[in-house]
Design an enzyme around this catalytic site. Structure first.
Site, PDB file in Angstrom:
ATOM      1  CB  THR A 113      -0.918   0.004   1.232  1.00 56.35           C
ATOM      2  OG1 THR A 113      -1.664  -1.217   1.276  1.00 56.35           O
ATOM      3  CG2 THR A 113      -1.876   1.185   1.177  1.00 56.35           C
ATOM      4  CE1 TYR A 124       2.434   6.952   5.211  1.00 54.83           C
ATOM      5  CE2 TYR A 124       1.942   8.885   3.872  1.00 54.83           C
ATOM      6  CZ  TYR A 124       1.709   7.562   4.201  1.00 54.83           C
ATOM      7  OH  TYR A 124       0.763   6.847   3.512  1.00 54.83           O
TER       8      TYR A 124
END
Length: 290
Positions: A113, A124
Site C-alpha cells: 500500500t 512518511y
C-alpha cells in the site's frame, strides 16, 4: 482459496481487507504487534490465524505452509511525534524485512500500500517511496512479484478523526462553530472504503493476469474533486450549521494540487466501483449518525 498474510489488519483499511477477503473464502492470517488494539477484529477471531511480530517474521510462513500473498497495509504517518528514524523503521525497514522473509519462503506476491504524496513532503512519504524502490529491486531480480497499490483518499464510517474526510464529516455532524481550512483548490480522488477493499480483492484474485515482476495500480474513484467542493458537499448533506472558513490555513509546502487515479489497469481486470461520491457520503453520514 488463497492463503494471505496481512499487516496493519487492526487498522481501518486492514480490518476492512480482512472482512472482505474472509467473505470471499480466503484463508487469512494477520501479523500484528503484541500491543495492537484488536477491537476492530473481535468478531473475526474464530476465522483468523494471528501472529505477533515480536515472535518473529518467519513464524507465519513456517506455520501456514505456502503463503500466496502478503498484503502490507501497516503504516506510520508520524502524527504522534515519532522521530524520522522511527518512521523510517516502520515504513521502510519493517516491510523490507517482511519482503525478504516472504521471498525466502517463496511467497508468490507482495502487495504494498503506497502513498500518492510527493516523495519529499515529509518523513512518511519519503519512507514509503524508499520501500517501493526496494520492492522494485526484489521484483527485478525475480525473487518475488511486487504489486504496488497507489491508494487515493479513502473515506468511510468509523475511521479515525485524524483522517481529513472523517474529521470534516464529524465536525459538520457535530455543528462545531467553525471549520478552518485552506482555500480548498487542491483536487483529490475520494474512494469509499468498500470500493478500496474490493479493488485489493480483484488484484489478489487476478494475480495470474498481472504477471511476474513489478507492477503498479492506482486505486481510487477515477474522478478528482476539489477539497472546497468535497467539504461543501458534506456540509450540505449533513445540513450543518458549522461555518466554513476557507483560506484560514495556507497550503503546505509541496502541496499536491491534483490527484486522480488512472483506473485503466483495474478496469481491464473487471473491477468497478460501487459508490459515487454523493452516494458514498450519504451512506457514511447515516452510519456516523448512528
Amino acid at each position: 482459496m488463497q492463503t494471505l498474510l496481512i499487516t496493519g489488519a487492526t487498522g481501518y483499511l486492514g480490518s476492512h481487507l480482512v472482512r472482505t477477503l474472509l467473505a470471499a473464502g480466503h484463508r487469512v492470517a494477520i501479523l500484528k504487534r503484541a500491543t495492537s488494539n484488536f477491537s476492530r477484529l473481535d468478531d473475526c477471531m474464530p476465522r483468523l490465524a494471528v501472529f505477533n511480530i515480536e515472535d518473529g517474521l518467519d513464524l507465519p510462513f513456517k506455520s501456514l505452509g505456502h503463503i500466496n500473498a502478503v498484503i502490507h497495509a501497516a503504516t506510520c504517518y508520524g502524527r504522534n511525534g515519532e522521530k524520522a528514524s522511527e518512521v523510517f523503521a516502520a515504513n521502510t525497514v519493517f516491510p523490507l524485512q517482511l519482503l525478504e522473509t516472504a521471498a525466502f519462503f517463496n511467497a508468490d506476491s507482495f502487495f504494498n500500500t503506497d502513498t500518492i504524496l510527493y516523495k519529499y513532503l515529509n518523513a512518511y512519504s519519503l519512507s514509503k517511496h524508499h520501500f517501493v524502490e526496494w520492492g522494485k529491486s526484489f521484483a527485478d531480480t525475480g525473487k518475488i512479484s511486487f504489486v504496488n497499490i497507489k491508494l487515493e483518499h479513502m473515506y468511510g464510517a468509523g475511521d479515525d478523526s485524524s483522517k481529513f474526510a472523517t474529521y470534516v464529516i464529524r465536525a459538520c455532524l457535530n455543528n462545531i462553530d467553525e471549520l478552518k481550512l485552506t482555500l480548498g483548490e487542491q483536487q483529490r480522488d475520494f474512494i469509499h472504503i468498500d470500493d478500496a477493499a474490493s479493488a485489493y480483492q480483484y488484484l489478489l484474485e487476478n494475480a495470474d493476469k498481472i504477471g511476474q515482476g513489478f507492477s503498479e495500480f492506482d486505486v481510487g474513484s477515477g474522478q478528482a474533486v476539489s477539497i472546497h467542493d468535497f467539504v461543501n458537499t458534506v456540509h450540505r448533506l449533513t445540513a450543518s450549521q458549522t461555518k466554513l472558513d476557507f483560506g484560514a490555513y495556507p497550503y503546505r509546502e509541496h502541496e499536491l494540487m491534483h490527484s486522480e487515479a488512472n483506473l485503466s489497469g483495474l478496469l481491464e481486470l473487471g473491477w468497478r466501483r460501487r459508490y459515487d461520491l454523493e452516494t458514498g457520503l450519504k451512506q457514511v453520514i447515516e452510519l456516523e449518525r448512528k
